[in-house]
Write an enzyme that holds these catalytic residues in place. Structure first.
Site, short mmCIF file in Angstrom:
data_model
loop_
_atom_site.label_atom_id
_atom_site.label_comp_id
_atom_site.label_asym_id
_atom_site.label_seq_id
_atom_site.Cartn_x
_atom_site.Cartn_y
_atom_site.Cartn_z
N ARG A 326 24.93 -37.91 11.18
CA ARG A 326 23.62 -37.29 11.10
C ARG A 326 22.98 -37.30 12.48
O ARG A 326 23.05 -38.31 13.20
CB ARG A 326 22.70 -38.03 10.11
CG ARG A 326 23.12 -37.90 8.65
CD ARG A 326 22.98 -36.48 8.14
NE ARG A 326 23.36 -36.36 6.73
CZ ARG A 326 24.58 -36.09 6.30
NH1 ARG A 326 25.56 -35.93 7.16
NH2 ARG A 326 24.80 -35.98 5.00
N GLU A 355 18.75 -28.07 10.61
CA GLU A 355 19.86 -27.22 10.16
C GLU A 355 19.37 -26.26 9.09
O GLU A 355 18.44 -26.59 8.35
CB GLU A 355 21.00 -28.08 9.61
CG GLU A 355 21.62 -29.01 10.64
CD GLU A 355 22.76 -29.84 10.07
OE1 GLU A 355 23.11 -29.64 8.87
OE2 GLU A 355 23.32 -30.69 10.79
N HIS A 375 28.20 -28.20 11.03
CA HIS A 375 28.17 -29.15 9.92
C HIS A 375 29.22 -28.79 8.86
O HIS A 375 28.92 -28.53 7.69
CB HIS A 375 26.79 -29.20 9.28
CG HIS A 375 26.54 -30.51 8.58
ND1 HIS A 375 25.29 -31.00 8.32
CD2 HIS A 375 27.40 -31.45 8.08
CE1 HIS A 375 25.37 -32.17 7.71
NE2 HIS A 375 26.66 -32.46 7.54
#
Length: 414
Positions: A326, A355, A375
């Site tokens: 993260r 994001e 991601h």
């Protein structure tokens, strides 16, 4: 015995059915009565129509006609006034953030047969947009943390009864869900690491150390080779956080001939030592020593910003920092500033502070010494087949009145 309100509910449901009976409806509960007696003696009681709840002392209505039962529930206030829970066999399910409409192509999607499913392939975070979009749904399926489900939104979704997802849930206001009677089901898969995430992490290590994106771009431009990369054998792999994925990463590092070094909270350091791994003497020496340093921690209040700018500035100018966990683990803005200052010399990231990233001018996307991916650590067909099979099982279990992997069991009594 049943109350007058219960009798009124059953009578109206009978009247709404085409054959004079409340077809497909059964009242089940521990009243010292048989289910046919409790329901007036003339309701269908087949195994297919009975939905046993998690609490046998709470009467349950298993319902094949959700519009009728909802209207009756609203009219008589059954949830609030007589403790009845109306359960629809067909659940209205919204799947959020399936950007490539992938879930329909998975074998496990068949588990949702019989439910009314809507897939949203775009991303929305605006509360007004989501409140309007999701107002009619009973259940939400979340793809990890792509959409935050916060109190202002939850309070505008009166029909919502279930959120089904997998893994941690920092993006959901659990207390609000409990207060509003929204059950959150999430399998934390304590015994199984995400091999997909570990594989992506190792791919980024290799890509950054061997300059693979730059070499590919150079070849496509007709320039053949572009510089010289670095080997991994004999170098020190630092693993910050020794959990399930960290342990897999240690195995990958050993397979590539690296010296594995671990830094983590005390209990994790003990596990690492028990596994025969070397641990750092201090956080400072850890950052100073590592040639490749990979972060593997959950983002919780205690770990937010756990990697500071000072930590990064201790790294070698030849070192690589990898973050597939993260972005919030690193002090906000510290990574860009440290890379610009030359310590560490390189970074590889799969996660960002906000994001999805749609801005091509994002500073990390415009640094030659950074490899970025959007991601995708857990995004493989195999990983999704496993994850969403469990997520869909949670929906079916809830619809059957036997919820599993419940995060907030108090919500079931709300």
């Amino acid at each position: 015995a049943l109350s007058a309100v219960d009798d009124a509910v059953l009578l109206e449901l009978r009247q709404r059915s085409s054959d004079g009976h409340a077809a497909g409806l059964v009242l089940v509960g521990e009243f010292g009565l048989g289910r046919e007696q409790a329901a007036g003696g003339d309701l269908a009681a087949s195994d297919q129509s009975v939905q046993l709840g998690s609490d046998p002392h709470v009467p349950q209505l298993a319902d094949h006609d959700s519009d009728d039962t909802r209207q009756v529930a609203d009219k008589y206030g059954t949830r609030e006034r007589c403790g009845l829970r109306l359960k629809a066999v067909a659940v209205k399910v919204a799947i959020l953030d399936d950007w490539f409409d992938t879930l329909r192509t998975l074998e496990c999607f068949e588990k949702l047969a019989g439910h009314e499913v809507t897939v949203f392939a775009d991303h929305a975070q605006d509360t007004d947009v989501l409140a309007e979009r999701l107002a009619a749904f009973d259940a939400l399926v979340l793809i990890r943390e792509r959409t935050e489900i916060r109190t202002p939104l939850l309070e505008r979704l009166p029909k919502l009864r279930l959120i089904s997802q997998r893994s941690a849930y920092p993006h959901i206001d659990i207390d609000t869900c409990t207060r509003l009677g929204v059950t959150v089901c999430s399998d934390l898969h304590a015994a199984s690491p995400s091999y997909a995430a570990a594989e992506l992490t190792w791919a980024l290590v290799l890509a950054a150390m061997r300059h693979i994106p730059q070499q590919v771009a150079s070849l496509k431009a007709g320039d053949w080779q572009a510089g010289v990369g670095s080997s991994l054998i004999g170098k020190t792999l630092g693993i910050y956080g020794y959990g399930r994925i960290g342990k897999v990463m240690a195995g990958y590092g050993a397979a590539f001939g690296m010296n594995v070094l671990v830094w983590a909270r005390p209990e994790s350091l003990e596990r690492a030592r028990a596994d025969g791994l070397r641990t750092a003497e201090s956080k400072e020496s850890f950052f100073e020593t590592c040639d490749v340093l990979s972060l593997h921690m959950r983002l919780v209040p205690a770990t937010r910003g756990i990697v500071s700018g000072d930590d990064l500035r201790r790294m070698k100018p030849t070192a690589l920092l990898v973050n597939t966990s993260r972005a919030g683990l690193i002090e906000q803005g510290a990574l860009v500033a440290s890379l610009q200052a030359g310590r560490p010399g390189t970074a590889a990231v799969d996660v960002f502070e906000e994001e999805p990233v749609r801005d091509p001018t994002h500073p990390l996307l415009n640094m030659d010494n950074v490899v970025c991916t959007p991601h995708i650590g857990y995004v493989t067909r195999e990983e999704w087949e496993m994850q969403f099979s469990e997520i869909f099982d949670q929906i079916n279990a809830y619809a059957a009145g036997k919820p599993i992997n419940v995060v907030n069991p108090e919500a079931l009594a709300a």
